[in-house]
Enzyme design. Structure first.
Site, mmCIF file in Angstrom:
data_model
loop_
_atom_site.group_PDB
_atom_site.id
_atom_site.type_symbol
_atom_site.label_atom_id
_atom_site.label_comp_id
_atom_site.label_asym_id
_atom_site.label_seq_id
_atom_site.Cartn_x
_atom_site.Cartn_y
_atom_site.Cartn_z
ATOM 1 N N ASP A 177 0.863 -1.182 0.000
ATOM 2 C CA ASP A 177 0.000 0.000 0.000
ATOM 3 C C ASP A 177 0.900 1.231 0.000
ATOM 4 O O ASP A 177 2.072 1.155 0.391
ATOM 5 C CB ASP A 177 -0.938 0.015 1.215
ATOM 6 C CG ASP A 177 -0.203 0.096 2.542
ATOM 7 O OD1 ASP A 177 0.793 -0.640 2.713
ATOM 8 O OD2 ASP A 177 -0.599 0.915 3.406
ATOM 9 N N GLU A 223 -0.140 -0.953 5.624
ATOM 10 C CA GLU A 223 0.894 -0.495 6.581
ATOM 11 C C GLU A 223 0.727 0.968 6.928
ATOM 12 O O GLU A 223 0.907 1.373 8.082
ATOM 13 C CB GLU A 223 2.289 -0.740 5.988
ATOM 14 C CG GLU A 223 3.438 -0.529 6.968
ATOM 15 C CD GLU A 223 3.925 0.907 7.084
ATOM 16 O OE1 GLU A 223 4.628 1.223 8.061
ATOM 17 O OE2 GLU A 223 3.594 1.736 6.210
#
Ligand SMILES: [Zn+2]
Length: 485
Positions: free
Chosen positions: A122, A189
């Site tokens: 991400d 994250e």
């Protein structure tokens, strides 16, 4: 009379000579440890042109963590399946929370504890109004002579592609690790890491204790540290914790034409000033000392005199290091007042005023220590201190710089980069490693990419890019690391 003076002088000269001898002796003994045996870096022989194209393709998926429902998250996992066929036939794979895949590469020796290599795919959004500052479209994955450009190249798709490229090549070469190796690529994250948490819970539920794990959290820093000419790989043993305290002062409010001597706003202002004037105590102990001790060995002789003689110069050194925000953050829990509220009208006294102070907690302090420090420092029983416990994190445990995992990572850095300085360090921001660490004896943090000071602004910023040379060295690092397992 003259004789006494002469004796005194002779005594003084003797003291100075002995002191100088001790300083020089200590400095000469204070040397960098021996590094790589060979100046020729290790090469895995992976197809770098293909890896470059893979990273470019990876950037094109809009896996922005503020939009977790975007179809590109699932599409990214399919892209990995298509791009690394041997990885996907050799390893088993489960997809856990937040589209976080966990791969298991079965080792040949079941008596050895497994390890985990982690990254995340991400990315943070492009800040509104900053689009025009990008030299290339942030999600275009442009490849030029030197770099792959785009959001996520440094943080952290570059590492994901480097790991998978190394594993794919090693499987093709017939390699099987002795230890079982897990790979986990977090899908969230940047917004807390529920994916990484799910991986740790999943491993705990199966009674699997990882010997060690490796995630992002540092780099090979090239000319980032003033006075240090050679690159330094900071292999981080811990990451700082996080708590935001809200200070709230109340008063009767009312019209501002007849204010009391102390208003709610005044109370809060005074509290903030006291906190800024009295930082959380810190200094060269524990992990902070380990870091600067390792670093100091690589400075010039003159500077080494100071680092090598901390019995004498420690207070001086601490004052110098506390003088810059970057080095100060390595010494202590930091205090950052970030938000203020008061009255909503200029002629009305605030019935309630508040401030939010964000603390990044050093491993030597607990959340309770920070609250106690604030209470004692502001010394005002009329101010209430609140915080959201669910958003508070202590610093993660400090992993060993002597254990197998650390030594394997350090040697592999030297294998891939050739001789450079390595030091155990501390991550001052938060990463997924704090979650994965709950399933591992030791947790380490570094990305095997060399960055310069000017690259720091590219993280979560504009013109993020990764050099093709870095990608290649990163692949070689993971190759060297996997060979040791
Ligand atoms: Zn990251």
């Amino acid at each position: 009379m003259g004789r006494v003076l002469l004796r005194l002088l002779a005594g003084l000269v003797l003291v100075v000579v002995v002191l100088l001898a001790v300083l020089i002796f200590n400095t000469l003994r204070y040397k960098p440890e021996a590094t790589a045996d060979s100046a020729t870096p290790y090469e895995l022989g992976a197809d770098i042109e293909q890896a470059t194209k893979d990273l470019s393709a990876a950037v094109k998926f809009r896996t922005v963590s503020t939009d977790l429902e975007h179809p590109d998250f699932a599409a990214f996992l399919t892209f990995l399946q298509d791009s690394y066929p041997l990885v996907h036939t050799t390893m088993s794979r489960e997809v856990l929370a937040r589209q976080t895949p966990l791969y298991k590469w079965q080792g040949s020796d079941p008596s050895l504890a497994p390890i985990l290599l982690a990254g995340h795919y991400d990315v943070v959004p492009i800040a509104p109004g900053s689009h025009h500052l990008w030299e290339h479209e942030p999600f275009s994955g442009v490849i030029d002579d030197e770099f792959v450009w785009g959001r996520g190249t440094l943080d952290d798709k570059g590492a994901v592609i480097a790991m998978l490229t190394a594993a794919e090549k090693m499987i093709a070469d017939g390699f099987t690790p002795k230890r079982t190796v897990y790979f986990s690529f977090g899908g969230d994250e940047e917004i807390g890491g529920l994916g990484a948490m799910a991986v740790a819970v999943h491993l705990n539920e199966q009674d699997i204790e990882l010997d060690w794990m490796l995630d992002e959290g540092s780099f090979v820093l090239d000319k980032v540290i003033p006075g240090l000419d050679q690159p330094v790989a900071s292999i981080n043993l811990s990451e700082k914790g996080y708590v935001t305290l809200e200070l709230v002062a109340k008063s009767a409010g009312g019209h501002s034409s007849m204010p009391p001597r102390v208003t709610a706003v005044g109370r809060i202002a005074k509290a903030i000033t006291r906190l800024q004037d009295n930082p959380v105590p810190g200094g060269l102990t524990g992990i902070s000392e380990e870091f600067f001790d390792g670093l100091g060995r690589h400075f010039s002789f003159g500077q080494r005199v100071v680092f090598a003689n901390r019995w004498l110069f420690k207070p001086l050194l601490e004052t110098i290091l506390a003088g810059s925000p970057t080095t100060d953050a390595m010494l202590r829990s930091t205090t950052a007042p970030t938000m203020l509220t008061g009255s909503s009208k200029d002629n009305v006294l605030a019935a309630e005023a508040s401030a939010k102070i964000n603390f990044r907690i050093h491993p030597r302090d607990s959340v309770a220590d920070i609250v106690a420090h604030v209470r004692q420092t502001i010394d005002d029983p009329e101010i209430e201190i609140r915080y959201d416990e669910s958003l508070a994190n202590p610093a993660s445990p400090v992993s060993s710089a002597q254990a197998t995992g650390y030594l394997d990572i350090k040697t592999s850095i030297l294998d891939a980069f050739g001789p450079l300085a390595t030091v155990p360090g501390l991550t001052i921001a938060a990463t997924d490693a704090r979650h994965y660490g709950k399933a591992a004896k030791d947790a380490y943090r570094i990305n095997p990419f060399k960055i310069e000071g000017s690259d720091l602004a590219r993280f979560h910023g504009t013109n993020e890019r990764l050099s093709i040379e870095n990608l290649e060295t990163g692949i070689n690092f993971f190759g060297a690391l996997l060979q040791k397992q």
